[in-house]
Every structure is written in C-alpha cells, then in structure tokens.
Scaffold this motif. Structure first.
Motif, PDB file in Angstrom:
ATOM      1  N   ALA A  61       9.251  -3.619  -5.387  1.00 11.35           N
ATOM      2  CA  ALA A  61       9.072  -2.337  -5.812  1.00 11.35           C
ATOM      3  C   ALA A  61       9.734  -0.801  -6.157  1.00 11.35           C
ATOM      4  O   ALA A  61       9.200  -0.596  -7.062  1.00 11.35           O
ATOM      5  CB  ALA A  61       7.436  -2.083  -5.508  1.00 11.35           C
ATOM      6  N   THR A  62      10.204  -0.639  -5.209  1.00 11.90           N
ATOM      7  CA  THR A  62      10.804   0.774  -5.300  1.00 11.90           C
ATOM      8  C   THR A  62      12.625  -0.076  -5.617  1.00 11.90           C
ATOM      9  O   THR A  62      13.485   1.305  -5.546  1.00 11.90           O
ATOM     10  CB  THR A  62      10.933   0.998  -3.003  1.00 11.90           C
ATOM     11  N   ALA A 169       3.743   4.205   2.649  1.00  6.42           N
ATOM     12  CA  ALA A 169       3.035   2.944   3.748  1.00  6.42           C
ATOM     13  C   ALA A 169       2.932   1.853   3.422  1.00  6.42           C
ATOM     14  O   ALA A 169       3.021   1.815   1.955  1.00  6.42           O
ATOM     15  CB  ALA A 169       1.848   4.069   3.777  1.00  6.42           C
ATOM     16  N   LEU A 170       3.093   0.570   3.981  1.00  2.00           N
ATOM     17  CA  LEU A 170       2.492  -0.833   3.578  1.00  2.00           C
ATOM     18  C   LEU A 170       1.235  -0.420   4.559  1.00  2.00           C
ATOM     19  O   LEU A 170       0.937  -0.853   5.530  1.00  2.00           O
ATOM     20  CB  LEU A 170       3.624  -1.729   4.182  1.00  2.00           C
ATOM     21  N   GLN A 228       0.894   8.610  -3.981  1.00  6.77           N
ATOM     22  CA  GLN A 228       0.975   8.147  -5.561  1.00  6.77           C
ATOM     23  C   GLN A 228       0.665   6.386  -4.624  1.00  6.77           C
ATOM     24  O   GLN A 228       1.227   5.741  -4.063  1.00  6.77           O
ATOM     25  CB  GLN A 228       1.590   7.420  -6.103  1.00  6.77           C
ATOM     26  N   VAL A 229       0.068   5.280  -5.417  1.00 10.07           N
ATOM     27  CA  VAL A 229       0.099   4.033  -5.091  1.00 10.07           C
ATOM     28  C   VAL A 229       1.239   3.264  -5.639  1.00 10.07           C
ATOM     29  O   VAL A 229       1.351   3.578  -6.881  1.00 10.07           O
ATOM     30  CB  VAL A 229      -0.947   2.962  -5.770  1.00 10.07           C
ATOM     31  N   LEU A 230       2.319   2.820  -5.109  1.00  9.01           N
ATOM     32  CA  LEU A 230       3.196   1.952  -6.752  1.00  9.01           C
ATOM     33  C   LEU A 230       2.996   0.907  -6.609  1.00  9.01           C
ATOM     34  O   LEU A 230       3.572   0.450  -7.325  1.00  9.01           O
ATOM     35  CB  LEU A 230       4.988   2.486  -5.721  1.00  9.01           C
ATOM     36  N   ARG A 246      -2.675  -6.350  -0.355  1.00  9.86           N
ATOM     37  CA  ARG A 246      -1.278  -5.460   0.513  1.00  9.86           C
ATOM     38  C   ARG A 246      -0.835  -3.671  -0.044  1.00  9.86           C
ATOM     39  O   ARG A 246      -0.647  -4.135  -1.611  1.00  9.86           O
ATOM     40  CB  ARG A 246      -0.101  -5.632   1.388  1.00  9.86           C
ATOM     41  N   ILE A 247      -0.833  -2.708  -0.210  1.00 12.43           N
ATOM     42  CA  ILE A 247      -1.019  -1.458  -1.386  1.00 12.43           C
ATOM     43  C   ILE A 247       0.566  -1.018  -0.754  1.00 12.43           C
ATOM     44  O   ILE A 247       0.283  -0.405   0.688  1.00 12.43           O
ATOM     45  CB  ILE A 247      -1.958  -0.637  -1.013  1.00 12.43           C
ATOM     46  N   LEU A 248       1.314  -0.450  -1.129  1.00  9.23           N
ATOM     47  CA  LEU A 248       2.598   0.226  -0.960  1.00  9.23           C
ATOM     48  C   LEU A 248       2.041   1.712  -1.603  1.00  9.23           C
ATOM     49  O   LEU A 248       1.832   1.664  -3.059  1.00  9.23           O
ATOM     50  CB  LEU A 248       3.975  -0.534  -1.727  1.00  9.23           C
TER      51      LEU A 248
END
Length: 253
Positions: A61-62, A169-170, A228-230, A246-248
């Motif tokens: 994601a990053t 944050a995960l 923000q949600v990535l 799961r939300i990053l």
C-alpha cells in the motif's frame, strides 16, 4: 458515572475473568486449546505469521514496510502474542491492555530475546496512556470487535492522536457477521442474551461480546482526527463467524 465508564468497567471485568481463567484461548479462540492447552510456540507462531502478512500489505500500500526503528503501540496486547512478533521487527513495543491477568501472563509468554523491547501497560481509560505524537505505528487485531462501537471509534481517534505525523495504524475490525448459525445469532440476538448463552451453553468463563465496526465509521473518525485511510482489504485469517477487514491509516504530516 457515564455510560462509557459503565461499558469500560464491564469490559474490564469480563476480560479480567477471561485472562485469569484461560488467557491464551481467550486471546485466540481455536478448537482443541481450551483449558490452557495452547502450545506457546504454536501460539506465538500465529502472531509471527500475521505480522509478516501485515508488513507485506503495508509495503504493497505504501511502498515501504514499517521501519525497524519504529516505536509501536499494540492496542489490546493481551498476553503478548502480537507484541512478541512486533518487538522482533521494531525498536520498542508499548502493549496496552485492560486485563491485569493478561499482562501478568505475558511475562511467561513473551520470549526472552525480545522482552526488553516490550513495555506492558495496564489501562481501562478511554484516553490512551501515551502523549501526543509519540509512536510511529499502531497495531490492533481481535480487539475493537469486543467493545461497543462508540468506544471503539473513540479509540481510533486516540490512535491518530498518539501517532507522529506520517505514522501509520493497521487496524482490524469485524464489519459484519456471516450467515452461519453463530453469525446469525450475533446479528439478531440481544448482546446480553448472546453473552448469557456463551456462559451457560458454551461454558465461557465470561462473555466475549461482539460488535461490528464498518469501514465508513472508521473513515469518518479518521478524517475528523487528521488522518486518511490509505487502503483496506478482506482478512479471512480468523473466521469465527464474522467477516474481518484490515484498514491501513496514516496520520497527516
């Protein structure tokens, strides 16, 4: 006394009972391990596998895995299943939990080679016992589902407060029950009745209350708290009659 105080008091009482009676099973429910029959090595291996997968998802994601120099908050750390894996990959882990018996058992569970990088902290406050902008990563799994949505949302806001600018944050949430018998029971029965069935029929030492938290609810509080949600993705690793996500999240720089 506020309703939030009442909920936290009940949550603490339930998880102190679970932590005193059968802590490893309460952290990770699995057939055949009740009665303190989890093999500790296998138990910790589940945490290592989860963190390895989460690190890969973070990188996808990053473009980067979390830094090995990161200070991490493991929220709802229990006996240290995930804290142990996090401490093996990062500089320091602060493990916050509401259950004193869980934290006491962590002394026997967290491996000696990482225990110096793990700081367990007991807290039953809706405000995290950390200063603003002091951690690089927040991790939480199988935790927010066990509290009322309003309380869980408040903690998501707290995650943004304690993150440094640019920190991530995960966060794992249970966003809806499935269509199994237990899933339908979670969906349709009042929480008090389901908790009673868990104790009287299933023999739980205390109820494990379940509450859904949707992506939309998380996005709202993240946006309002300066983040923000990535990315987000389905998490089929636990099952348990719920669909997990799961939300990053990243705090704005």
């Amino acid at each position: 006394m506020s309703s939030e105080d009442d909920e936290l008091r009940r949550l603490r009482a339930d998880w102190e009972t679970l932590g005193a009676a059968d802590p490893l099973w309460a952290v990770y429910v699995k057939d055949g391990v009740r009665g303190d029959r989890w093999d500790v090595t296998e138990f910790l291996a589940t945490g290592s596998r989860e963190i390895a997968e989460s690190w890969s998802q973070h990188a996808r994601a990053t473009g980067l895995e979390p830094s090995p120099d990161a200070v991490v908050l493991d929220f709802g750390c229990g006996v240290g299943r995930l804290s142990s894996a996090l401490a093996a990959r990062t500089r320091h882990v602060v493990g916050v939990d509401i259950s004193e018996p869980m934290l006491r058992r962590s002394r026997d569970v967290v491996p000696e080679d990482v225990v110096a990088r793990f700081s367990p902290v007991l807290s039953s406050s809706p405000v995290l016992p950390l200063r603003d902008a002091t951690v690089d990563l927040v991790y939480t799994s199988l935790v927010l589902q066990h509290m009322p949505a309003e309380l869980a949302i408040g903690y998501v806001g707290e995650f943004l407060r304690v993150l440094r600018p640019g920190g991530t944050a995960l966060v794992q949430v249970a966003d809806q029950p499935d269509t199994s018998i237990k899933g339908r029971a979670f969906r349709f029965l009042p929480p008090g009745l389901y908790g009673w069935l868990q104790r009287r029929v299933l023999g739980y030492p205390a109820p494990m209350r379940m509450q859904q938290l949707t992506l939309e609810q998380v996005e709202q509080v993240v946006s309002a708290s300066g983040g923000q949600v990535l990315d987000h993705w389905d998490d089929p690793s636990y099952g348990g009659h719920w669909h997990y996500r799961r939300i990053l999240i990243r705090r704005d720089a």
